[in-house]
Scaffold this motif. Structure first.
Motif, PDB file in Angstrom:
ATOM      1  N   LEU A 124       0.831  -1.202   0.000  1.00 23.22           N
ATOM      2  CA  LEU A 124       0.000   0.000   0.000  1.00 23.22           C
ATOM      3  C   LEU A 124       0.867   1.254   0.000  1.00 23.22           C
ATOM      4  N   LEU A 125       1.889   1.264   0.829  1.00 22.13           N
ATOM      5  CA  LEU A 125       2.786   2.424   0.900  1.00 22.13           C
ATOM      6  C   LEU A 125       3.478   2.655  -0.442  1.00 22.13           C
ATOM      7  N   ALA A 126       3.966   1.578  -1.076  1.00 18.99           N
ATOM      8  CA  ALA A 126       4.670   1.711  -2.352  1.00 18.99           C
ATOM      9  C   ALA A 126       3.738   2.193  -3.457  1.00 18.99           C
ATOM     10  N   VAL A 127       2.513   1.671  -3.512  1.00 21.79           N
ATOM     11  CA  VAL A 127       1.563   2.061  -4.552  1.00 21.79           C
ATOM     12  C   VAL A 127       1.160   3.530  -4.395  1.00 21.79           C
ATOM     13  N   VAL A 128       0.870   3.950  -3.168  1.00 22.95           N
ATOM     14  CA  VAL A 128       0.495   5.355  -2.933  1.00 22.95           C
ATOM     15  C   VAL A 128       1.665   6.279  -3.261  1.00 22.95           C
ATOM     16  N   ALA A 129       2.877   5.895  -2.864  1.00 19.89           N
ATOM     17  CA  ALA A 129       4.058   6.720  -3.164  1.00 19.89           C
ATOM     18  C   ALA A 129       4.272   6.841  -4.671  1.00 19.89           C
ATOM     19  N   LEU A 130       4.096   5.737  -5.398  1.00 19.93           N
ATOM     20  CA  LEU A 130       4.275   5.774  -6.857  1.00 19.93           C
ATOM     21  C   LEU A 130       3.172   6.590  -7.520  1.00 19.93           C
ATOM     22  N   ALA A 138       8.908  -1.898  -8.333  1.00 18.94           N
ATOM     23  CA  ALA A 138       9.728  -2.946  -7.729  1.00 18.94           C
ATOM     24  C   ALA A 138      10.751  -2.351  -6.779  1.00 18.94           C
ATOM     25  N   GLY A 139      11.345  -1.219  -7.169  1.00 24.13           N
ATOM     26  CA  GLY A 139      12.325  -0.586  -6.305  1.00 24.13           C
ATOM     27  C   GLY A 139      11.732  -0.074  -5.004  1.00 24.13           C
ATOM     28  N   LEU A 140      10.520   0.443  -5.071  1.00 20.06           N
ATOM     29  CA  LEU A 140       9.871   0.961  -3.866  1.00 20.06           C
ATOM     30  C   LEU A 140       9.509  -0.165  -2.908  1.00 20.06           C
TER      31      LEU A 140
END
Length: 359
Positions: A138-144, A293-295
């Motif tokens: 969730l954090l990675a998707v929102v950040a992206l 992937a990096g996040l």
């Protein structure tokens, strides 16, 4: 295309085997005894020996490595006569498995990869990852998503106002974003927005997706705790996507079909959003898939600073307590995700561009 896909899959499996080998031997030659960590002041030689025997750490490292591979592989060996040698899978204690071939006292079984159990909590590592990974995802998707929206808009503005103060400001912000280490940016953003400006932002320096109610009635969803870690994690992809959008937009605006659209009398807004932007976003979307992937792998420091209960907290806590199965399982899980994303990206490139399949 099938040969190209199988070739990429083979390379991915080789990378995964290398990662498994490196992770296993790294965490089995590190100083520190998990048994002594578990026993604390009650540790004595006999108790430590019993714990290590129970954990399977009393055997030679080479045999431990073979046993670890046996646990990870979907097709494994199950020792029916001597389960105490740790070269087995107990359906009740470890993971459900299906026997499809008997070889004397040994059975060949089909099962899900078994990441073993935590030294400290005795929970399955797979259960710990299943609890923590959705928070990281969730954090990675929102950040992206934040990086994509803001980065594309800044890139468009920068391209439309080339060499102006807007363009220079966007370049400055992009350079700073790519230069700041994640842990330093996390501390700086937490201090500024949740301490200096706390009276205006009402944001917390620490917090998880769910917060315990002050009246003891349970937990509630607290999305504001997602803002600062997502902002911090999205800074680096934001900087990259801004410059990528700017350069791609400038290149597209110089193409012949854009000049033709202008000669036809189309409005500037129509030219930018209906024609130029559609072409310019191709490299941006490609870069964004790689950043996802990096996040997922790079959220460790950000999660730790903001106490976000994701994979980062799991890894750091496991390292602190010498809980090697948890750390190894989390690292392998992230590596598998990276390999799968790269594999799917390579296959997609092969479908879109036949020249790639010739390499």
């Amino acid at each position: 295309m099938l040969r190209y896909s199988l070739k990429r899959l083979f390379y991915g499996l080789l990378v995964l085997l290398g990662v498994v080998t490196l992770v296993f031997f790294l965490f089995n030659i590190l100083p520190g005894d998990p048994a002594r960590m578990m026993l604390g002041q009650r540790a004595d030689a006999e108790s430590i020996e019993i714990i290590n025997r129970d954990l399977g750490r009393d055997k030679p490292v080479a045999l431990q490595y073979v046993n670890y591979l046996n646990d990870l592989l979907p097709i494994s060996l199950h020792n029916n006569s001597d389960p105490a040698n740790y070269f087995f899978l107990d359906p009740d204690k470890y993971s459900p498995c299906t026997e499809f071939l008997a070889l004397g006292s040994t059975s060949v079984v089909l099962k899900a990869p078994y990441l073993r159990r935590s030294y400290q909590s005795k929970r399955k590592v797979s259960e710990i990852i299943a609890t923590a990974f959705p928070q990281t995802a969730l954090l990675a998707v929102v950040a992206l998503a934040f990086a994509l929206v803001v980065g594309v808009l800044l890139g468009i503005l920068s391209a439309l106002h080339k060499d102006s103060w807007i363009d220079r400001l966007a370049l400055l912000l992009s350079t700073l974003g790519m230069s700041l280490p994640s842990f330093f940016a996390a501390i700086l953003i937490a201090w500024f927005f949740a301490y200096v400006l706390a009276d205006w932002t009402h944001l917390n320096m620490f917090g998880n997706l769910y917060t315990v109610d002050d009246y003891g009635t349970g937990e509630y969803l607290d999305l504001k705790n997602l803002i600062l870690p997502a902002l911090t994690l999205g800074i680096r992809p934001l900087a990259t996507l801004t410059q990528l959008t700017r350069n791609s937009m400038l290149e597209t605006l110089s193409q012949d079909f854009i000049r033709t659209a202008r000669a036809k009398g189309l409005s500037r807004r129509s030219i930018i959003f209906r024609h130029a932007l559609r072409v310019s976003l191709n490299p941006v979307v490609t870069s964004a898939s790689g950043w996802l992937a990096g996040l997922l792998a790079g959220a460790v420091f950000v999660e730790y600073v903001f106490d976000w209960k994701g994979m980062g907290i799991v890894i750091v806590d496991g390292l602190d307590k010498y809980d090697f199965p948890v750390v190894m399982g989390a690292i392998l899980f992230i590596c598998v995700l990276l390999i799968l994303i790269n594999l799917l990206t390579d296959i997609l490139y092969g479908l879109l561009d036949p020249r790639v399949r010739m390499q």
